[in-house]
Design a protein around this motif. Structure first.
Motif, PDB file in Angstrom:
ATOM      1  N   UNK A 154      40.846  46.379  45.033  1.00 24.69           N
ATOM      2  CA  UNK A 154      41.143  47.330  43.963  1.00 24.69           C
ATOM      3  C   UNK A 154      42.625  47.278  43.600  1.00 24.69           C
ATOM      4  N   UNK A 155      43.468  47.179  44.621  1.00 25.37           N
ATOM      5  CA  UNK A 155      44.907  47.096  44.379  1.00 25.37           C
ATOM      6  C   UNK A 155      45.253  45.826  43.603  1.00 25.37           C
ATOM      7  N   UNK A 156      44.597  44.721  43.932  1.00 22.88           N
ATOM      8  CA  UNK A 156      44.857  43.461  43.237  1.00 22.88           C
ATOM      9  C   UNK A 156      44.396  43.533  41.788  1.00 22.88           C
ATOM     10  N   UNK A 157      43.259  44.220  41.529  1.00 24.38           N
ATOM     11  CA  UNK A 157      42.786  44.414  40.157  1.00 24.38           C
ATOM     12  C   UNK A 157      43.847  45.135  39.332  1.00 24.38           C
TER      13      UNK A 157
ATOM     14  N   UNK B 288      48.140  44.976  35.125  1.00 28.02           N
ATOM     15  CA  UNK B 288      49.462  45.394  34.622  1.00 28.02           C
ATOM     16  C   UNK B 288      50.298  44.215  34.135  1.00 28.02           C
ATOM     17  N   UNK B 289      49.917  42.980  34.510  1.00 26.89           N
ATOM     18  CA  UNK B 289      50.673  41.811  34.054  1.00 26.89           C
ATOM     19  C   UNK B 289      50.327  41.398  32.627  1.00 26.89           C
ATOM     20  N   UNK B 290      49.278  41.984  32.053  1.00 29.88           N
ATOM     21  CA  UNK B 290      48.850  41.621  30.696  1.00 29.88           C
ATOM     22  C   UNK B 290      49.719  42.335  29.668  1.00 29.88           C
TER      23      UNK B 290
ATOM     24  N   UNK C 207      41.337  42.883  21.857  1.00 29.14           N
ATOM     25  CA  UNK C 207      41.924  41.596  22.245  1.00 29.14           C
ATOM     26  C   UNK C 207      42.620  41.720  23.610  1.00 29.14           C
ATOM     27  N   UNK C 208      43.338  42.808  23.803  1.00 24.94           N
ATOM     28  CA  UNK C 208      43.997  43.040  25.089  1.00 24.94           C
ATOM     29  C   UNK C 208      42.960  43.165  26.208  1.00 24.94           C
ATOM     30  N   UNK C 209      41.847  43.831  25.918  1.00 23.05           N
ATOM     31  CA  UNK C 209      40.778  43.987  26.918  1.00 23.05           C
ATOM     32  C   UNK C 209      40.206  42.639  27.332  1.00 23.05           C
TER      33      UNK C 209
ATOM     34  N   UNK D 238      39.728  38.058  31.304  1.00 20.27           N
ATOM     35  CA  UNK D 238      39.985  36.666  31.670  1.00 20.27           C
ATOM     36  C   UNK D 238      40.895  36.568  32.891  1.00 20.27           C
ATOM     37  N   UNK D 239      41.931  37.406  32.945  1.00 22.74           N
ATOM     38  CA  UNK D 239      42.850  37.373  34.071  1.00 22.74           C
ATOM     39  C   UNK D 239      42.155  37.784  35.369  1.00 22.74           C
ATOM     40  N   UNK D 240      41.295  38.779  35.309  1.00 21.45           N
ATOM     41  CA  UNK D 240      40.581  39.229  36.507  1.00 21.45           C
ATOM     42  C   UNK D 240      39.596  38.170  36.997  1.00 21.45           C
ATOM     43  N   UNK D 241      38.887  37.526  36.083  1.00 23.55           N
ATOM     44  CA  UNK D 241      37.942  36.478  36.469  1.00 23.55           C
ATOM     45  C   UNK D 241      38.669  35.328  37.160  1.00 23.55           C
ATOM     46  N   UNK D 242      39.873  35.009  36.673  1.00 25.54           N
ATOM     47  CA  UNK D 242      40.644  33.918  37.263  1.00 25.54           C
ATOM     48  C   UNK D 242      41.266  34.313  38.603  1.00 25.54           C
TER      49      UNK D 242
END
Length: 328
Positions: A220-223, A228-230, A267-269, A274-278
């Motif tokens: 959860x912390x990593x999610x 926040x990096x987006x 678009x941000x969503x 994509x970032x979470x899947x990677x």
């Protein structure tokens, strides 16, 4: 999966565990009987439960990977938890019966009249220790790569089997060199108690999985960190997770600038998804929603709000152009 051979191991781990543990179970049962070692015969239960676990892995991995259908719109991932519960409850019932009979032998003093087990039981138990340590390493690697709860159970079982067989070896040594023939039965009772405890633990973890237990806190912390990096994400409003078999499902609400358009928010969503899947291993379903960082309204309500403003502007224009008509 980190290595190409992981896919092969994933498909064969059930059969490997089944064949190896059937062999170990029969070996311990036979040697335990001819050597007079109660502990080694009870130790055969450790391998017998692994036979059951391996068989359920073959069913669970096959059934849990079935695609989504009309009757199972969230997939079949919970099948693994259900099969794990079967393993746990079976262990509780079987070991509970053995605890009663073995403890009765120990307390009645009947084993004081028995001789220490034959030394063949010692060499067999040492061989089994080595076999279980290898299987523990192998199944642990597979469980980590595919994130399978039922393969993880098999890995834990192989480790406990190695510890149990080492206890059998120590009990046999004590029976011979300490002149304590009842020590073998004492080890058998200890093994039953350990199996009973393991059955309770497996059942509890399976029930949590069936009740949609959340992902570990580090996940959860990593999610939150990755989200926040987006660019465009001003806050992480909420993170909801649950385990579905080998996968982790995530529902996320992010905060965005209230001045941006709905299209920009969507678009941000998508960038977040994509970032979470990677970045998150074994991620199944991801659902990202956005809302105004000021805490106004979610995206669907934002659309309704814009429509309401359009209606108001249209109504004011009608009043300006035709003051005598009014607006209903």
């Amino acid at each position: 999966m980190n290595y190409p051979q992981c896919l092969i191991c994933h498909k064969t781990v059930g059969w490997t565990g089944l064949v190896v543990n059937i062999g170990l179970s029969l070996l311990k049962l036979f040697v335990g009987f001819i050597s007079g070692s109660q502990a080694l015969m009870i130790d055969a239960l450790y391998s017998a439960k692994d036979v059951l676990t391996s068989f359920l892995i073959l069913l669970g991995l096959k059934y849990s990977k079935k695609p989504i259908d009309e009757e199972h719109q969230f997939g079949h991932g919970k099948a693994e938890f259900l099969f794990s519960l079967v393993v746990g409850l079976s262990m509780i019932v079987i070991t509970g019966m053995f605890i009663y009979f073995e403890a009765d032998k120990l307390l009645s003093g009947a084993m004081m009249q028995h001789k220490a087990p034959h030394m063949i039981a010692l060499w067999t138990s040492l061989f089994v220790v080595g076999a279980n340590l290898y299987m523990w390493y192998y199944t642990r690697c597979v469980a980590q790569q595919v994130n399978s709860p039922i393969v993880a159970i098999l890995s834990d079982h192989q480790k406990s089997d190695a510890i149990s067989s080492m206890a059998v070896a120590l009990g046999i040594i004590g029976s011979h060199y300490l002149n304590m023939p009842w020590l073998d039965t004492l080890v058998a009772v200890g093994e039953c108690l350990d199996l009973f405890h393991l059955g309770v633990k497996i059942s509890w973890e399976a029930l949590q999985g069936l009740m949609d237990v959340s992902a570990p806190q580090e996940t959860i912390h990593k999610v939150k960190e990755l989200t926040r990096t987006i660019p465009g994400v001003t806050s992480v409003e909420s993170v909801l997770t649950r385990r579905v078999g080998q996968d982790i499902w995530v529902t996320l609400v992010i905060g965005v600038d209230p001045e941006i358009t709905i299209e920009r928010g969507k678009e941000i969503s998508l960038w977040v998804e994509e970032r979470l899947v990677e970045g998150i291993p074994h991620l199944g379903e991801v659902s990202v929603h956005f809302k105004s960082a000021s805490g106004s309204l979610p995206e669907l309500q934002m659309m309704e709000n814009e429509l309401a403003e359009m209606r108001q502007r249209f109504a004011r224009r009608i009043e300006t152009d035709s003051p005598d008509l009014g607006v209903v």
